[in-house]
Design a protein around this motif. Structure first.
Motif, PDB file in Angstrom:
ATOM      1  N   VAL A  94      13.070   9.022  12.086  1.00  0.00           N
ATOM      2  CA  VAL A  94      12.056   9.896  11.367  1.00  0.00           C
ATOM      3  C   VAL A  94      11.909   9.235   9.848  1.00  0.00           C
ATOM      4  O   VAL A  94      13.023   8.973   9.136  1.00  0.00           O
ATOM      5  CB  VAL A  94      12.094  11.555  11.166  1.00  0.00           C
ATOM      6  CG1 VAL A  94      11.193  12.079  10.398  1.00  0.00           C
ATOM      7  CG2 VAL A  94      12.395  11.757  12.502  1.00  0.00           C
ATOM      8  N   TYR A  95      10.673   8.890   9.654  1.00  0.00           N
ATOM      9  CA  TYR A  95      10.431   8.189   8.209  1.00  0.00           C
ATOM     10  C   TYR A  95       9.636   9.290   7.397  1.00  0.00           C
ATOM     11  O   TYR A  95       8.736  10.080   7.803  1.00  0.00           O
ATOM     12  CB  TYR A  95       9.686   6.959   8.548  1.00  0.00           C
ATOM     13  CG  TYR A  95      10.414   5.828   9.146  1.00  0.00           C
ATOM     14  CD1 TYR A  95      11.209   4.948   8.541  1.00  0.00           C
ATOM     15  CD2 TYR A  95      10.471   5.692  10.488  1.00  0.00           C
ATOM     16  CE1 TYR A  95      11.972   3.928   9.024  1.00  0.00           C
ATOM     17  CE2 TYR A  95      11.288   5.017  11.180  1.00  0.00           C
ATOM     18  CZ  TYR A  95      11.879   4.113  10.424  1.00  0.00           C
ATOM     19  OH  TYR A  95      12.700   2.931  11.029  1.00  0.00           O
ATOM     20  N   ALA A  96       9.817   8.977   5.901  1.00  0.00           N
ATOM     21  CA  ALA A  96       8.892   9.544   4.993  1.00  0.00           C
ATOM     22  C   ALA A  96       8.015   8.469   4.422  1.00  0.00           C
ATOM     23  O   ALA A  96       8.770   7.184   4.359  1.00  0.00           O
ATOM     24  CB  ALA A  96       9.819  10.117   3.933  1.00  0.00           C
ATOM     25  N   TRP A  97       7.111   8.572   3.705  1.00  0.00           N
ATOM     26  CA  TRP A  97       6.204   7.727   3.136  1.00  0.00           C
ATOM     27  C   TRP A  97       5.406   8.121   1.893  1.00  0.00           C
ATOM     28  O   TRP A  97       5.493   9.378   1.785  1.00  0.00           O
ATOM     29  CB  TRP A  97       5.402   7.221   4.134  1.00  0.00           C
ATOM     30  CG  TRP A  97       4.329   7.932   4.281  1.00  0.00           C
ATOM     31  CD1 TRP A  97       3.916   8.928   5.449  1.00  0.00           C
ATOM     32  CD2 TRP A  97       2.643   7.954   3.869  1.00  0.00           C
ATOM     33  NE1 TRP A  97       2.799   9.197   5.490  1.00  0.00           N
ATOM     34  CE2 TRP A  97       2.006   8.903   4.537  1.00  0.00           C
ATOM     35  CE3 TRP A  97       2.370   7.240   2.709  1.00  0.00           C
ATOM     36  CZ2 TRP A  97       0.634   8.974   4.069  1.00  0.00           C
ATOM     37  CZ3 TRP A  97       0.985   7.445   2.412  1.00  0.00           C
ATOM     38  CH2 TRP A  97       0.286   8.400   3.012  1.00  0.00           C
ATOM     39  N   HIS A  98       5.080   7.148   1.067  1.00  0.00           N
ATOM     40  CA  HIS A  98       4.673   7.693  -0.048  1.00  0.00           C
ATOM     41  C   HIS A  98       3.780   6.382  -0.647  1.00  0.00           C
ATOM     42  O   HIS A  98       4.197   5.264  -0.449  1.00  0.00           O
ATOM     43  CB  HIS A  98       5.476   7.835  -1.188  1.00  0.00           C
ATOM     44  CG  HIS A  98       5.111   8.616  -2.399  1.00  0.00           C
ATOM     45  ND1 HIS A  98       5.156   9.972  -2.530  1.00  0.00           N
ATOM     46  CD2 HIS A  98       4.275   8.220  -3.578  1.00  0.00           C
ATOM     47  CE1 HIS A  98       4.468  10.263  -3.471  1.00  0.00           C
ATOM     48  NE2 HIS A  98       4.110   9.172  -4.219  1.00  0.00           N
ATOM     49  N   PRO A  99       2.465   6.706  -1.006  1.00  0.00           N
ATOM     50  CA  PRO A  99       1.640   5.580  -1.796  1.00  0.00           C
ATOM     51  C   PRO A  99       2.453   4.920  -2.599  1.00  0.00           C
ATOM     52  O   PRO A  99       2.985   5.289  -3.563  1.00  0.00           O
ATOM     53  CB  PRO A  99       0.401   6.301  -2.202  1.00  0.00           C
ATOM     54  CG  PRO A  99       0.236   7.932  -1.738  1.00  0.00           C
ATOM     55  CD  PRO A  99       1.925   7.919  -1.340  1.00  0.00           C
ATOM     56  N   SER A 100       2.166   3.420  -2.690  1.00  0.00           N
ATOM     57  CA  SER A 100       2.720   2.542  -3.738  1.00  0.00           C
ATOM     58  C   SER A 100       1.884   2.825  -5.083  1.00  0.00           C
ATOM     59  O   SER A 100       2.667   2.215  -6.201  1.00  0.00           O
ATOM     60  CB  SER A 100       2.715   1.195  -3.257  1.00  0.00           C
ATOM     61  OG  SER A 100       1.413   0.771  -3.167  1.00  0.00           O
ATOM     62  N   LEU A 155       0.782  -1.289   0.035  1.00  0.00           N
ATOM     63  CA  LEU A 155       0.127  -0.034  -0.177  1.00  0.00           C
ATOM     64  C   LEU A 155       0.872   1.435  -0.107  1.00  0.00           C
ATOM     65  O   LEU A 155       0.251   2.366  -0.572  1.00  0.00           O
ATOM     66  CB  LEU A 155      -0.985   0.069   1.262  1.00  0.00           C
ATOM     67  CG  LEU A 155      -1.991  -1.058   1.124  1.00  0.00           C
ATOM     68  CD1 LEU A 155      -2.713  -1.075   2.693  1.00  0.00           C
ATOM     69  CD2 LEU A 155      -3.017  -0.983   0.236  1.00  0.00           C
ATOM     70  N   ARG A 156       1.937   1.239   0.692  1.00  0.00           N
ATOM     71  CA  ARG A 156       3.021   2.226   0.577  1.00  0.00           C
ATOM     72  C   ARG A 156       4.446   2.038   0.768  1.00  0.00           C
ATOM     73  O   ARG A 156       4.572   0.747   1.082  1.00  0.00           O
ATOM     74  CB  ARG A 156       2.511   3.204   2.085  1.00  0.00           C
ATOM     75  CG  ARG A 156       2.723   2.581   3.334  1.00  0.00           C
ATOM     76  CD  ARG A 156       2.170   3.062   4.521  1.00  0.00           C
ATOM     77  NE  ARG A 156       0.675   3.240   4.487  1.00  0.00           N
ATOM     78  CZ  ARG A 156      -0.011   2.261   4.823  1.00  0.00           C
ATOM     79  NH1 ARG A 156       0.318   1.136   5.147  1.00  0.00           N
ATOM     80  NH2 ARG A 156      -1.416   2.505   4.708  1.00  0.00           N
ATOM     81  N   PHE A 157       5.031   3.094   0.406  1.00  0.00           N
ATOM     82  CA  PHE A 157       6.595   2.880   0.627  1.00  0.00           C
ATOM     83  C   PHE A 157       6.871   3.794   1.893  1.00  0.00           C
ATOM     84  O   PHE A 157       6.374   4.713   2.148  1.00  0.00           O
ATOM     85  CB  PHE A 157       7.409   3.364  -0.753  1.00  0.00           C
ATOM     86  CG  PHE A 157       6.979   2.753  -1.848  1.00  0.00           C
ATOM     87  CD1 PHE A 157       7.357   1.281  -2.023  1.00  0.00           C
ATOM     88  CD2 PHE A 157       6.367   3.349  -2.554  1.00  0.00           C
ATOM     89  CE1 PHE A 157       7.036   0.946  -3.382  1.00  0.00           C
ATOM     90  CE2 PHE A 157       5.902   2.877  -4.058  1.00  0.00           C
ATOM     91  CZ  PHE A 157       6.506   1.575  -4.213  1.00  0.00           C
ATOM     92  N   TRP A 158       7.978   3.309   2.890  1.00  0.00           N
ATOM     93  CA  TRP A 158       8.362   4.162   3.828  1.00  0.00           C
ATOM     94  C   TRP A 158      10.068   3.960   3.993  1.00  0.00           C
ATOM     95  O   TRP A 158      10.590   2.808   3.628  1.00  0.00           O
ATOM     96  CB  TRP A 158       7.688   4.096   5.065  1.00  0.00           C
ATOM     97  CG  TRP A 158       7.792   2.737   5.754  1.00  0.00           C
ATOM     98  CD1 TRP A 158       8.755   2.443   6.743  1.00  0.00           C
ATOM     99  CD2 TRP A 158       7.167   1.611   5.434  1.00  0.00           C
ATOM    100  NE1 TRP A 158       8.505   1.108   7.188  1.00  0.00           N
ATOM    101  CE2 TRP A 158       7.510   0.592   6.488  1.00  0.00           C
ATOM    102  CE3 TRP A 158       5.907   1.059   4.666  1.00  0.00           C
ATOM    103  CZ2 TRP A 158       6.897  -0.704   6.594  1.00  0.00           C
ATOM    104  CZ3 TRP A 158       5.408   0.085   4.729  1.00  0.00           C
ATOM    105  CH2 TRP A 158       6.065  -0.903   5.482  1.00  0.00           C
ATOM    106  N   TRP A 159      10.731   5.095   4.174  1.00  0.00           N
ATOM    107  CA  TRP A 159      12.116   4.950   4.233  1.00  0.00           C
ATOM    108  C   TRP A 159      12.474   5.895   5.472  1.00  0.00           C
ATOM    109  O   TRP A 159      11.910   6.856   5.648  1.00  0.00           O
ATOM    110  CB  TRP A 159      13.009   5.190   3.063  1.00  0.00           C
ATOM    111  CG  TRP A 159      12.619   6.425   2.246  1.00  0.00           C
ATOM    112  CD1 TRP A 159      13.166   7.813   2.506  1.00  0.00           C
ATOM    113  CD2 TRP A 159      11.237   7.001   1.645  1.00  0.00           C
ATOM    114  NE1 TRP A 159      12.706   8.665   1.930  1.00  0.00           N
ATOM    115  CE2 TRP A 159      11.587   8.227   1.122  1.00  0.00           C
ATOM    116  CE3 TRP A 159      10.173   6.159   1.256  1.00  0.00           C
ATOM    117  CZ2 TRP A 159      10.601   8.847   0.394  1.00  0.00           C
ATOM    118  CZ3 TRP A 159       9.362   6.877   0.478  1.00  0.00           C
ATOM    119  CH2 TRP A 159       9.424   8.354   0.238  1.00  0.00           C
ATOM    120  N   ARG A 160      13.680   5.880   6.101  1.00  0.00           N
ATOM    121  CA  ARG A 160      14.027   6.575   7.004  1.00  0.00           C
ATOM    122  C   ARG A 160      14.733   7.914   6.439  1.00  0.00           C
ATOM    123  O   ARG A 160      15.889   7.667   5.515  1.00  0.00           O
ATOM    124  CB  ARG A 160      15.258   5.957   7.988  1.00  0.00           C
ATOM    125  CG  ARG A 160      15.810   6.742   9.134  1.00  0.00           C
ATOM    126  CD  ARG A 160      16.509   5.627   9.895  1.00  0.00           C
ATOM    127  NE  ARG A 160      17.597   6.566  10.910  1.00  0.00           N
ATOM    128  CZ  ARG A 160      18.469   6.262  11.532  1.00  0.00           C
ATOM    129  NH1 ARG A 160      18.713   4.817  11.651  1.00  0.00           N
ATOM    130  NH2 ARG A 160      18.896   7.179  12.386  1.00  0.00           N
TER     131      ARG A 160
END
Length: 109
Positions: free
Chosen positions: A71-77, A55-60
């Protein structure tokens, strides 16, 4: 009878991760995809691993010193191209602070 909110339909984590890998390749960035335990990982660079649950991507993206945690950023897949551009920006930052070791110099552009 209670109604439930519709859930977003995602793709499998490995499909999403491979789509991100392809988007990163368009940005000139080589990455590896790994699958397991209901998640997929896209290994990009030192301190840059992108997770996907489909559903989403996330990375530090940093560290919160006040609350000792990452702290993480995320974005819809659903939008791997834009996620790839965002990850590419983080990659550029990390390349500047974590250059390749002597053992792999020349292996990466």
């Amino acid at each position: 009878m209670a109604t439930r909110a519709p859930q977003l339909a995602g793709v499998s984590p490995i499909v999403a991760a491979d789509q991100l890998r392809q988007a990163l390749a368009q940005e000139g960035i080589a990455a590896d995809v790994h699958d397991g335990y209901g998640l997929a990982l896209v290994s990009v660079w030192v301190d840059l691993v992108v997770w996907s649950d489909g559903l989403r991507f996330w990375w530090r993206v940093g560290w919160n010193a006040e609350r000792p945690r990452p702290v993480y950023a995320w974005h819809p897949s659903a939008d791997p191209a834009r996620a790839g551009r965002r990850v590419a920006l983080r990659y550029a930052d990390l390349r500047a602070t974590h250059p390749p070791s002597e053992a792999i110099t020349g292996a990466y552009p």
